[in-house]
Scaffold this motif. Structure first.
Motif, mmCIF file in Angstrom:
data_model
loop_
_atom_site.group_PDB
_atom_site.id
_atom_site.type_symbol
_atom_site.label_atom_id
_atom_site.label_comp_id
_atom_site.label_asym_id
_atom_site.label_seq_id
_atom_site.Cartn_x
_atom_site.Cartn_y
_atom_site.Cartn_z
ATOM 1 N N SER A 26 0.859 -1.184 0.000
ATOM 2 C CA SER A 26 0.000 0.000 0.000
ATOM 3 C C SER A 26 0.895 1.234 0.000
ATOM 4 O O SER A 26 2.027 1.206 0.482
ATOM 5 N N ARG A 27 0.401 2.324 -0.573
ATOM 6 C CA ARG A 27 1.246 3.515 -0.630
ATOM 7 C C ARG A 27 1.504 4.067 0.769
ATOM 8 O O ARG A 27 2.543 4.687 1.003
ATOM 9 N N GLN A 28 0.582 3.842 1.715
ATOM 10 C CA GLN A 28 0.832 4.279 3.091
ATOM 11 C C GLN A 28 2.039 3.562 3.674
ATOM 12 O O GLN A 28 2.943 4.184 4.245
ATOM 13 N N ILE A 113 -5.491 -5.679 0.132
ATOM 14 C CA ILE A 113 -5.371 -6.529 -1.040
ATOM 15 C C ILE A 113 -6.734 -7.102 -1.413
ATOM 16 O O ILE A 113 -7.632 -7.210 -0.584
ATOM 17 N N THR A 114 -6.853 -7.445 -2.670
ATOM 18 C CA THR A 114 -8.085 -8.048 -3.160
ATOM 19 C C THR A 114 -8.045 -9.559 -2.956
ATOM 20 O O THR A 114 -6.989 -10.137 -2.656
ATOM 21 N N VAL A 115 -9.179 -10.198 -3.138
ATOM 22 C CA VAL A 115 -9.230 -11.654 -3.064
ATOM 23 C C VAL A 115 -8.306 -12.257 -4.115
ATOM 24 O O VAL A 115 -7.586 -13.230 -3.853
ATOM 25 N N ASP A 116 -8.303 -11.664 -5.312
ATOM 26 C CA ASP A 116 -7.439 -12.166 -6.380
ATOM 27 C C ASP A 116 -5.973 -12.083 -5.984
ATOM 28 O O ASP A 116 -5.199 -13.018 -6.216
ATOM 29 N N GLU A 117 -5.580 -10.966 -5.363
ATOM 30 C CA GLU A 117 -4.186 -10.806 -4.956
ATOM 31 C C GLU A 117 -3.803 -11.811 -3.875
ATOM 32 O O GLU A 117 -2.699 -12.356 -3.884
#
Length: 378
Positions: A26-28, A113-117
């Motif tokens: 994440s950019r944070q 993150i997404t489920v795909d990731e």
């Protein structure tokens, strides 16, 4: 090399959770743990940039070739690039194998993150186990260093000056689309890197999030809310502006709200609990005949306008104020008009310090007029 503070942040998470490696993207977290400010990731998520930290002290950035080498070198961390149109996860997997953690316990930001990731993580390294570290990273983000606070302070002061410049250039008959342009231009002129959030409100809440061609009329009151960034650290500000002859009822209510706002900030001292501060706020509002429009009074901020896992200033939160925490405080009432103020505050050992109070908004500022500088800042 990464700073000692950044290394300590990663090490604490790894040790607290008994992890072999930490992978964030994440950019944070990239800004927090590697010093890399990458605002484009919010718009081009396919240009993955991973930061890998291991228990053994290794740190590697796995990035798209589009990440300029001179910028990547600012972090002082070894950078490995994946070529565009190839699978970034293959490069990440190779690095984790090279570092010897491909069968270990790996911490990731599950909220980011997404489920795909997540499935790609699991299929790339079937022998590893994946563990959520969002809460650990959130706790680490709450305590800002003086250098981080200085960036929020710079953004807040620039945003406040931009608001004042736009208000002074504003005029009756100007549409909110035109006024929004003044705000954007003024923000960039004042030196911010990014205007990430702009909400204008007059006539109704329905106009809050998208500029329209409705003109500003005499006797109206409207609010400006903006989130701005300098080098990856964000402020969140809100001001209320009157137009022409505003009723005495509105002016009086605004003064009352400003008084409550200042007393609330004064109560945010180290050791005080958020819930206790909020109870005092509720009591003060009631004594002044005011009603807060929402259940929360503000939120933590820094690496975003609402940092991931933000701490809400509400009556149900028992978090204790500590030195280094930064919050946006934003009381709002809707009667006799929508009146709002939002300032950014850092908790210091001696008490709260206002980051965005160089200009004096204690009286309702009118469109087309200047905003006075506080006497202490003159």
């Amino acid at each position: 090399m990464p700073t000692a503070i950044q290394l300590e942040r990663a090490t604490k998470v790894l040790e607290r959770r008994d992890l072999d490696a930490l992978v964030v993207w994440s950019r944070q977290s990239l800004r927090h743990l590697a010093g890399l400010y990458l605002p484009h990731l919010g718009f081009l998520p396919e240009e993955y940039v991973f930061l890998v930290c291991t228990r053994a002290g290794d740190q590697v950035v796995v990035a798209s070739y589009a990440l300029a080498p001179d910028y990547a070198s600012r972090s002082g961390i070894q950078t490995v690039n994946w070529e565009f149109k190839t699978d970034p996860w293959a490069t990440l997997t190779a690095e984790l194998r090279r570092l010897g953690v491909h069968r270990g316990r790996i911490g990731v930001e599950l909220e980011k993150i997404t489920v795909d990731e997540l499935r790609r993580c699991e299929s790339a390294l079937p022998d590893a186990s994946w563990h959520e570290v969002d809460h650990d990273l959130m706790l680490a983000r709450q305590l800002k260093t003086p250098a981080e606070v200085a960036l929020i302070d710079e953004a807040a002061k620039a945003g406040e000056r931009a608001m004042a410049a736009a208000v002074e250039r504003g005029a009756v008959g100007m549409t909110d689309r035109q006024f929004a342009l003044e705000l954007r231009v003024a923000s960039l002129r004042e030196g911010v890197d990014e205007l990430s959030w702009l909400a204008l409100n007059w006539n109704s809440f329905n106009q809050r999030m998208h500029p329209t061609d409705v003109p500003i009329g005499h006797g109206e009151v409207f609010s400006i809310e903006m989130g701005l960034a300098v080098d990856g650290y964000y402020c969140d500000l809100q001001r209320t502006v009157g137009v022409g002859a505003v009723s005495e009822d509105i002016l009086s209510t605004y003064r009352q709200l400003m008084g409550v706002h200042q007393r609330t900030i004064d109560s945010m001292v180290p050791g005080c609990r958020v819930a206790e501060m909020h109870r005092r706020f509720d009591s003060d509002m009631t004594e002044n005949g005011l009603t807060m429009w929402d259940w929360w009074l503000g939120h933590s901020l820094g690496l975003d306008v609402h940092e991931g896992g933000t701490i809400w200033l509400s009556g149900e939160v028992d978090t204790v104020f500590e030195e280094g925490m930064v919050f946006a405080v934003e009381p709002v009432v809707t009667t006799p008009a929508l009146l709002a103020i939002e300032d950014d505050v850092v908790i210091e050992a001696s008490g709260p310090r206002l980051l965005s109070g160089q200009l004096d908004w204690s009286e309702l500022v009118l469109l087309g007029e200047g905003v006075p500088t506080r006497a202490s800042e003159a």
